[in-house]
Motif scaffolding. Structure first.
Motif, mmCIF file in Angstrom:
data_model
loop_
_atom_site.group_PDB
_atom_site.id
_atom_site.type_symbol
_atom_site.label_atom_id
_atom_site.label_comp_id
_atom_site.label_asym_id
_atom_site.label_seq_id
_atom_site.Cartn_x
_atom_site.Cartn_y
_atom_site.Cartn_z
ATOM 1 N N ILE A 243 0.729 -0.998 0.043
ATOM 2 C CA ILE A 243 0.056 0.051 -0.014
ATOM 3 C C ILE A 243 0.812 1.129 -0.108
ATOM 4 O O ILE A 243 0.481 2.281 -0.610
ATOM 5 N N ARG A 244 1.895 1.286 0.716
ATOM 6 C CA ARG A 244 2.858 2.371 0.847
ATOM 7 C C ARG A 244 3.505 2.798 -0.836
ATOM 8 O O ARG A 244 3.508 4.126 -1.197
ATOM 9 N N LYS A 245 3.682 1.845 -1.582
ATOM 10 C CA LYS A 245 4.130 2.054 -2.883
ATOM 11 C C LYS A 245 2.871 2.591 -3.540
ATOM 12 O O LYS A 245 3.200 3.668 -4.547
ATOM 13 N N HIS A 246 1.873 2.046 -3.567
ATOM 14 C CA HIS A 246 0.603 2.560 -4.337
ATOM 15 C C HIS A 246 0.382 3.957 -3.890
ATOM 16 O O HIS A 246 -0.051 4.935 -4.608
ATOM 17 N N ILE A 247 0.210 4.246 -2.496
ATOM 18 C CA ILE A 247 -0.018 5.513 -1.920
ATOM 19 C C ILE A 247 1.057 6.644 -2.654
ATOM 20 O O ILE A 247 0.951 7.884 -2.908
ATOM 21 N N ASN A 248 2.374 6.259 -2.518
ATOM 22 C CA ASN A 248 3.459 7.003 -3.129
ATOM 23 C C ASN A 248 3.130 7.410 -4.435
ATOM 24 O O ASN A 248 3.688 8.597 -4.952
ATOM 25 N N ASP A 249 2.790 6.470 -5.450
ATOM 26 C CA ASP A 249 2.812 6.810 -6.721
ATOM 27 C C ASP A 249 1.406 7.547 -7.031
ATOM 28 O O ASP A 249 1.290 8.251 -8.036
ATOM 29 N N SER A 250 0.225 7.056 -6.518
ATOM 30 C CA SER A 250 -1.200 7.722 -6.791
ATOM 31 C C SER A 250 -1.482 8.854 -5.998
ATOM 32 O O SER A 250 -2.176 9.704 -6.473
ATOM 33 N N GLY A 251 -0.912 9.058 -4.835
ATOM 34 C CA GLY A 251 -1.277 9.990 -3.586
ATOM 35 C C GLY A 251 -1.348 11.603 -4.560
ATOM 36 O O GLY A 251 -2.077 12.408 -4.567
ATOM 37 N N PRO A 252 0.216 11.977 -5.435
ATOM 38 C CA PRO A 252 0.038 13.234 -6.003
ATOM 39 C C PRO A 252 -0.938 13.270 -7.165
ATOM 40 O O PRO A 252 -1.321 14.231 -7.630
ATOM 41 N N VAL A 253 -1.205 12.292 -7.648
ATOM 42 C CA VAL A 253 -2.203 12.171 -8.897
ATOM 43 C C VAL A 253 -3.471 12.494 -8.328
ATOM 44 O O VAL A 253 -4.126 13.545 -8.878
ATOM 45 N N PHE A 254 -3.997 11.967 -7.179
ATOM 46 C CA PHE A 254 -5.245 12.369 -6.748
ATOM 47 C C PHE A 254 -5.280 13.795 -6.213
ATOM 48 O O PHE A 254 -6.389 14.369 -6.213
ATOM 49 N N MET A 255 -4.141 14.185 -5.821
ATOM 50 C CA MET A 255 -4.209 15.808 -5.247
ATOM 51 C C MET A 255 -4.467 16.480 -6.248
ATOM 52 O O MET A 255 -5.004 17.613 -6.269
ATOM 53 N N ARG A 256 -3.491 16.405 -7.574
ATOM 54 C CA ARG A 256 -3.878 17.109 -8.515
ATOM 55 C C ARG A 256 -5.306 17.123 -9.322
ATOM 56 O O ARG A 256 -5.718 18.277 -9.608
#
Length: 603
Positions: free
Chosen positions: A278-291
């Protein structure tokens, strides 16, 4: 085992902001990357960029993005519609439309019509996406333009954030500002002191972030408040230019050496990459969802609070200009001064209005204007191609003043006088009243007008309404109308005939009193309206002071008013526009009639 470390690079770009970030950087040999002059120039360009962007934002918040349909504009529009566009003097009797209706049909050419055309296209678009039936209305196109602008501005915000994160993530250095590694002509900044980090984050990145955020919001407002669809495209392009001012300044002014140097510098820092879960998924997807959230929230705010309100205002303005009854017209009562109303719609289709009965009279007037100007020879007036007068070269020569029999200034009057007079006579007509006309030598029969009228009324569209062509009769001169327009009863001197006294004639010939009055004005001598200057005998026909039929509004271009204002030239002084008529002194334009006062003609 749960994570790995990798080098991350953030490139510098050709921008005055990026150039300023080179200030104080030195190579391992202790040589500064940029000279003092380049440092000062970069700082100056950043200040210029800041000033220009702020000016644009302030312009958007004040005038450029102010609602074009303001309270004053709405008041001006309804004021012009009621006091001018519905007035009797501006009715188009050829098509039986008020000027308000013609403007809503797109047949009036002025600034208010152009403004309304933008409104109509915004609300009722003609074009649709092929195969979908979706209309490309103003709100839809504005929404697309806003989305494109938000994507563009978010890209700029993302780069600023990447630079800020890179500065924050650089390895700390105790002294000497920053550490630079040089490799193959490129410079890698790997370490930086806390003081320099704070200076760059607070002095460069934060102002850029705030400036770009404001530009994104106010740029979206700018697009949402744009009425004309072509202007949306131009405004979107203008926003892109404003957003990239820093790059234009840099590329236009800085030297090639500095340009190449800036683009060769990179921030190099270490990032920790989770190996999985989950940490890798959050690391990859977090900035995308923020934008996505930034774009989505901004879009919703702009469309619900700005665009929807603007669209409601446009719809309301459309009702002000073209809503409700377009076919009523009014004029002032000659005694009370209060408005009197009528409708151009026939209350009973089997009993046409006077204006409908005289439709060929208005067409004949318009035909004469087209013929005199020469426009009739072109394809702009197809409805007149079947006019019998078109094949009568002699009649056309009279209308254009080219006939050798035309009246010349200073010669005696005759009944064949063509409607072309000298400048002196035209000026005299401007100041002539009805009593002077009927008592003077200008009171003659206008047989040329009668011939044009008869030829025009022969067309199938008008034959049934022109009494002179009914029951096999065919009248082509004033003499042919004598039995119709002469008063059938003996009257005391100075007493004209009224409608009741004409009833036997109206019944015998099947003629409306409106036609009797019209023919009497065209043939005043035959109809007994002319009086010698020293004669005490009153007129024998209809009241010579009875108003002539109002002028048609024949479709030439109107002068251009500003939205909410009267046409150029104004109504003061009695000026009227295309198709206008009136009896007040002032200028009239093409198609105007009535009894105009002296003045210049309007285009």
């Amino acid at each position: 085992g749960d994570s790995s470390k990798e080098d991350e690079l953030v490139d510098f770009e050709g921008s005055c902001w990026d150039a300023v970030m080179l200030v104080g950087l030195k190579t391992k040999s202790g040589e500064s990357l940029v000279s003092t002059f380049d440092v000062c120039l970069s700082i100056f360009l950043c200040l210029v960029n800041l000033f220009m962007t702020l000016v644009f934002i302030l312009a958007v918040t004040s005038s450029m993005s102010s609602n074009p349909i303001s309270e004053e504009a709405r008041y001006g529009a309804i004021h012009q519609r009621l006091l001018k566009n519905h007035h009797w003097s501006h009715v188009d009797f050829i098509n039986l439309r008020t000027k308000a209706g013609k403007m809503c049909d797109g047949k009036v050419f002025n600034d208010l019509n152009n403004f309304y055309s933008d409104i109509d296209t915004y609300i009722h678009p003609d074009e649709a996406i092929p195969g979908t039936g979706i209309r490309l209305g103003g709100s839809l196109i504005a929404s697309v333009a806003i989305v494109i602008w938000l994507l563009s501005s978010t890209t700029a915000l993302r780069r600023i954030a990447d630079l800020a994160w890179a500065i924050y993530s650089l390895e700390p250095r105790r002294s000497n500002g920053s550490a630079i590694e040089e490799e193959d002509g490129e410079y890698f900044v790997t370490h930086m002191t806390g003081l320099r980090k704070a200076a760059l984050l607070i002095g460069i990145c934060l102002p850029r972030l705030i400036l770009m955020g404001c530009l994104m919001i106010f740029g979206g407002v700018y697009l949402a408040d744009t009425l004309a669809i072509p202007d949306m495209i131009m405004n979107a392009a203008a926003l892109e230019i404003v957003k990239d001012i820093d790059e234009y300044l840099f590329n236009a002014i800085m030297s090639k050496r500095i340009s190449g140097l800036v683009e060769s510098v990179k921030y190099k820092y270490i990032v920790t990459i989770p190996s999985g879960g989950i940490r890798k998924h959050i690391n990859d997807s977090g900035p995308v969802f923020m934008r996505l959230m930034v774009i989505g929230i901004t879009f919703v705010v702009l469309t619900t609070n700005v665009l929807s309100h603007f669209e409601e205002t446009v719809v309301e303005f459309d009702k002000f200009v073209c809503g409700f009854d377009q076919d009523f017209t009014w004029t002032d009562h000659p005694i009370t001064g209060m408005p009197m109303f009528t409708s151009l719609d026939s209350l009973n289709e089997s009993e046409p209005t006077s204006a409908e009965k005289l439709s060929c009279f208005f067409q004949a007037r318009y035909f004469m204007l087209l013929t005199r100007s020469g426009v009739i020879d072109m394809d702009v007036a197809p409805r007149h191609k079947n006019n019998g007068a078109m094949s009568n070269d002699t009649l056309i020569d009279f209308i254009r003043g080219e006939s050798p029999n035309c009246h010349k200034e200073g010669e005696a009057h005759n009944d064949a006088t063509c409607p072309n007079v000298g400048m002196g006579a035209m000026i005299h007509f401007q100041s002539m009243d009805s009593d002077e006309f009927y008592r003077g030598p200008d009171c003659i029969d206008f047989d040329i007008h009668v011939k044009v009228l008869s030829e025009t009324c022969k067309e199938d569209d008008y034959a049934s309404s022109f009494f002179a062509l009914q029951n096999g009769s065919y009248r082509m001169s004033c003499a042919d109308f004598e039995s119709v327009c002469t008063c059938p009863v003996e009257k005391d001197p100075g007493m004209p005939c009224n409608q009741t006294e004409y009833e036997p004639v109206m019944e015998e010939y099947g003629v409306d009193f409106t036609w009797i009055t019209t023919i009497s004005h065209i043939c005043p001598k035959t109809c007994g309206l002319c009086m010698s200057q020293d004669s005490s005998t009153g007129p024998e026909g209809p009241d010579p002071n009875m108003a002539l039929p109002p002028a048609p509004a024949p479709e030439p271009a109107d002068a251009a008013p500003a939205p909410g204002e009267s046409d150029a030239g104004g109504d003061s002084g009695g000026a009227t526009d295309s198709g206008g008529s009136g009896s007040s002194g002032g200028a009239t334009d093409s198609g105007g009639s009535g009894t105009p006062g002296a003045g210049a003609t309007d285009s």
